[in-house]
Design a protein around this motif. Structure first.
Motif, PDB file in Angstrom:
ATOM      1  N   ASP A  86      23.768  32.851 -28.162  1.00 41.22           N
ATOM      2  CA  ASP A  86      23.294  33.774 -27.323  1.00 41.22           C
ATOM      3  C   ASP A  86      23.012  35.173 -27.849  1.00 41.22           C
ATOM      4  N   ALA A  87      24.122  35.649 -28.487  1.00 38.50           N
ATOM      5  CA  ALA A  87      23.762  36.950 -29.111  1.00 38.50           C
ATOM      6  C   ALA A  87      22.588  37.047 -29.992  1.00 38.50           C
ATOM      7  N   THR A  88      22.434  36.035 -31.140  1.00 38.84           N
ATOM      8  CA  THR A  88      21.121  35.942 -31.797  1.00 38.84           C
ATOM      9  C   THR A  88      19.931  35.792 -30.962  1.00 38.84           C
ATOM     10  N   ILE A  89      19.914  35.194 -30.035  1.00 42.39           N
ATOM     11  CA  ILE A  89      18.684  35.051 -29.093  1.00 42.39           C
ATOM     12  C   ILE A  89      18.232  36.414 -28.590  1.00 42.39           C
ATOM     13  N   ARG A 120      10.121  31.395 -34.219  1.00 42.01           N
ATOM     14  CA  ARG A 120      10.422  29.948 -34.242  1.00 42.01           C
ATOM     15  C   ARG A 120      12.008  29.913 -33.756  1.00 42.01           C
ATOM     16  N   VAL A 121      13.005  30.657 -34.006  1.00 41.32           N
ATOM     17  CA  VAL A 121      14.276  30.172 -34.035  1.00 41.32           C
ATOM     18  C   VAL A 121      14.446  30.328 -32.193  1.00 41.32           C
ATOM     19  N   VAL A 122      13.932  31.138 -31.581  1.00 38.00           N
ATOM     20  CA  VAL A 122      13.952  31.550 -30.311  1.00 38.00           C
ATOM     21  C   VAL A 122      13.462  30.070 -29.483  1.00 38.00           C
ATOM     22  N   LEU A 123      12.403  29.651 -30.107  1.00 37.00           N
ATOM     23  CA  LEU A 123      11.637  28.346 -29.508  1.00 37.00           C
ATOM     24  C   LEU A 123      12.764  27.136 -29.709  1.00 37.00           C
ATOM     25  N   ARG A 124      13.111  27.095 -30.867  1.00 37.54           N
ATOM     26  CA  ARG A 124      13.943  26.019 -31.418  1.00 37.54           C
ATOM     27  C   ARG A 124      15.217  26.008 -30.710  1.00 37.54           C
TER      28      ARG A 124
END
Length: 817
Positions: free
Chosen positions: A296-299, A349-353
């Protein structure tokens, strides 16, 4: 009488002594074996735990085995042993760590740690190996994790256990012999009198013995008096005694057998397994919650700091499916409409994944049947992504509530979950200006429909222009000058030039000169050559062997120093001054810290008013967030890719502070300027080019302020990282004796007084007198003092994969352009 050469007392004494010595010998052998086994079990447990921690971080990314060492990987190693590690892919290629550690060892095919003894770099080591099952494009295989530790501490523990147990054994043996000697004499004295009386009596004289005897011999005399007259009765009683003894022995034996059977019957391994399973479930649930919170924090950070990209939806779907657990992956069905695999979405890409992964994980968790992922084009040109399952679904009245953090539907009761997945998904969808709908699936189940706008793909020519702009900007941002070292020679005060001491370090020459002159006051015959460079540059030059080893190696980058010592570049020393050092400021009798330097905030009082100066890390982040435009280009900190001490401080900040990535994001918004050294940052603040510098070494700031510079210094009120410049004498030093003498001087009262006085580097030895002592520096702030201890735990941050990931994330957030 004449044939008797040994008395009963002597025989008993000799036999008892031999028996005691034999028992002591057996006991000593047992204690020695137990000490070695206990020490080995204790250290093997720590070694195995370290291997399992690293194995748990092994994962597969884009078909390649990767690992990011957790911070706790080596935290359990607090002794003086050297630590080595290696991670190998199923095909045997080295992923990270020491490539030659696995020579002569077989690959692992089990997740349980195994242990082996080996010789590495000329020193015996204990190696723990653990396997991690991974699935690659070529099939499923076992990645191997190895952690090795030298044997010094475990041998020391075994020796300590043995010695501590041996002293009582020896003392008890001596005491037993003394008691035995005097006790036998006193016990036998009445019997000797009785013996003389009986020998003097005639054989037919069966009258009672009337000799005065001590209380302890009354029963014996009575038995003698009654023996002849009551021989028959004694025989009967003896037979009765035998029968009764047999009965009494049989009864406790039967009772013991019964108790053993009852105990065996009452032991319940199933109940024990049930309890262990319950603990495991709780641990899994806690781990899931922590993982979701971190994601959650990373996103949130990536949505705030990472520019919108153009990510193909097909690549995202395939990556999510590849990362699924093999036990559940076969339940997933993917359907991508023709031409839609290359459709691009405007998000990282990380958010979509993670957005899609949360939906698929929920579907797999709350349903038992197949899960379908469908990608299709919509009439308005947007991209539609459907995730459908055959689970219990979500009631209409709950569909809005489940998008809130930590809210779950009624149908999820009894199933582990955190209540964060759908909240993360909605945040990612809204950031792309899309929408998400929860619908009942025809035939039963839940259908989650994402509608996301499609973005055009940037042409290659635009990409080339952007890269050219980035390169030009990087050249403009780089500070003048390179990382090359500068050399200063301090001639011997007595005029001689034969004796020379070579020092390689990363300490400002003007400050270090005070320590050199103090040393030359005691050794006027020594010419000192000091070569100054940046921490990372001198580390790489030293480790690569591209230059001869100096007599003393000095650096403020404690992690790089620990790495060199761990790899065998340092000589062990017996320094008298080391006894006064705090435990965190020395390691293995090879690496010694000699200064006390906090990482401080420095500001220009002409730009920042006193009432807006940040006094903590959180206040600094809030200031940069509110004043990003005003302070754009006027904030500076270390370039963690170039500076060894800068990277170490950033890595320590990340482990201590929950605000670290927020602060990094604020740096990015304010256009932070990156520098390779504290003096360069201080120059900019003093000139007025910079308003504030972060994580500047306090020693340089204090010295600059004491010289009259108009700068302000803040020792943070929440916590303050403290580093100690460390030094060692390298293996192969030409004048190791002079190097040892210089180290001894730096830790002496005279050397520490110089550090607490004109050098302003800070004295690490408690009780030193001066303006810049550890006690006075710590008192300048109200926060917790967090020294960076010298030891194996610093090796985690230097792992090449972990460092690369950290730097990639840092640059994405701090300098995304």
């Amino acid at each position: 009488m004449a044939d008797r050469t040994v008395s009963i007392r002597r025989r008993v004494l000799v036999a008892a002594t031999l028996l005691l010595l034999l028992a002591a010998f057996v006991l000593v052998a047992f204690i020695r074996d137990y000490a070695e086994r206990a020490s080995e079990r204790a250290f093997d447990s720590l070694l195995g735990a370290s291997a399992l921690i690293i194995a748990g971080a092994v994962q597969l990314e884009e078909g390649e085995v990767t690992v990011e060492l957790p911070l706790a990987s080596f935290s359990m190693f607090s002794g003086r042993d050297r630590i080595f590690y290696a991670v190998e892919a199923p095909d045997g290629t080295n992923v990270t760590g020491y490539p030659d550690l696995s020579e002569g060892l077989v690959p692992e095919d089990d997740s349980e740690p195994t242990f082996a003894d080996a010789v590495y770099r000329g020193e015996p080591v204990r190696v723990a190996s653990a396997g991690r099952l991974v699935s690659t494009a070529s099939g499923t295989g076992w990645a191997t994790v190895r952690v090795a530790e030298t044997l010094g501490e475990r041998r020391a523990l075994a020796r300590e256990i043995f010695q501590n147990a041996l002293l009582p054994v020896v003392a008890l043996l001596l005491l037993a012999l003394v008691i035995l000697w005097f006790g036998i004499g006193r016990a036998f004295r009445p019997l000797l009198s009785l013996e003389r009386h009986l020998r003097a009596r005639a054989p037919e004289n069966l009258s009672p013995v009337d000799l005065p005897v001590p209380q302890e011999a009354v029963q014996l005399v009575g038995a003698l008096n009654d023996f002849m007259g009551r021989l028959a009765l004694a025989r009967e009683r003896l037979e009765a005694l035998v029968a009764e003894a047999a009965h009494e022995v049989r009864t406790p034996l039967a009772s013991l057998r019964l108790q053993a059977e009852v105990a065996r019957g009452e032991s319940d391994p199933e109940a024990l397994r049930t309890q262990v399973a319950r603990i495991h479930d709780e641990a899994v649930q806690a781990s899931q919650l922590v993982s979701q919170l971190l994601m959650d924090a990373t996103i949130s950070h990536r949505l705030d700091t990472t520019p919108a990209g153009a990510t193909p939806v097909g690549a995202v779907v395939n990556e999510v499916v590849r990362r699924l657990d093999p036990d559940t992956a076969d339940r997933v069905r993917v359907s991508i409409a023709p031409g839609m695999a290359e459709a691009t979405l405007g998000a990282d890409r990380v958010v979509l994944r993670e957005m899609l992964r949360n939906l698929v994980d929920n579907a797999l968790t709350y349903s038992r049947g197949p899960v379908e992922i469908a990608v299709a084009a919509r009439a308005d040109g947007s991209v539609g992504i459907d995730v459908a399952d055959r689970g219990p679904g979500i009631a209409i009245e709950e569909r809005e509530a489940v998008f809130q953090r930590f809210r779950r539907g009624a149908a999820s009761s009894g199933t582990n979950g955190s209540g964060l997945g759908l909240a993360i998904v909605r945040r990612a969808v809204e950031a792309q200006r899309g929408r998400i709908d929860l619908q009942d699936r025809p035939g039963g189940g839940l259908l989650v429909r994402l509608v996301l706008p499609r973005v055009p793909v940037r042409s290659p020519s635009q990409g080339v222009k952007a890269l050219a702009s980035l390169a030009l900007l990087a050249l403009l941002l780089l500070p003048a000058g390179g990382a090359g070292a500068t050399e200063v020679v301090y001639p011997a005060p007595d005029g001689s030039g034969e004796t020379r001491l070579q020092i390689l370090g990363a300490t400002d020459t003007g400050l270090f000169a005070h320590l050199v002159r103090g040393f030359q006051a005691l050794r006027p015959d020594v010419t000192v050559t000091y070569e100054e460079g940046e921490t990372l540059a001198i580390f790489e030059a030293f480790a690569s062997g591209s230059r001869p080893p100096p007599d003393v190696m000095i650096s403020s980058a404690s992690d790089l120093q620990v790495k060199l010592v761990n790899d065998g570049f340092a000589q062990p020393l017996n320094l008298a001054g080391a006894a006064n050092l705090p435990g965190w400021a020395q390691w293995r009798s090879e690496l010694f810290g000699f200064s006390f330097e906090p990482a401080v905030i420095v500001y220009n009082p002409d730009i920042l008013a006193e009432n807006e100066v940040p006094r903590s890390h959180l206040e600094l982040a809030e200031l940069l967030e509110k004043q990003a435009v005003r302070l754009a280009g006027k904030i500076a900190t270390y370039d963690v890719a170039r500076s060894g001490v800068g990277y170490m401080l950033a890595a320590q900040d990340q482990s201590v502070s929950s605000y670290f990535w927020r602060l990094a994001s604020a740096f990015g918004r304010a256009g932070v300027r990156l520098s390779g050294a504290s003096p360069a940052i201080l120059d900019g603040i003093e000139r007025g080019d910079l308003a504030l510098g972060y994580n500047v070494l306090g020693s340089y700031a204090f010295a600059r302020q004491a010289a009259g510079a108009r700068i302000g210094i803040v020792v943070p009120d929440d916590y303050v990282l403290v580093v100690t410049r460390s030094m060692f004498v390298p293996v192969g030093a030409q004048r190791a004796d002079l190097g040892e003498a210089f180290l001894e001087f730096a830790l002496s009262d005279e050397g520490q007084s110089i550090l607490a006085g004109p050098a302003a580097l800070g004295a690490v030895v408690p009780g030193t007198q001066g303006s810049w002592t550890a006690e006075r520096i710590a008192a300048r702030g109200r926060g917790a003092v967090q020294p960076v201890p010298l030891g194996p735990s610093l090796l985690v941050g230097l792992d090449r994969q972990r460092r690369a990931r950290f730097l990639d994330t840092w640059m994405e957030i701090v300098a995304p352009q």
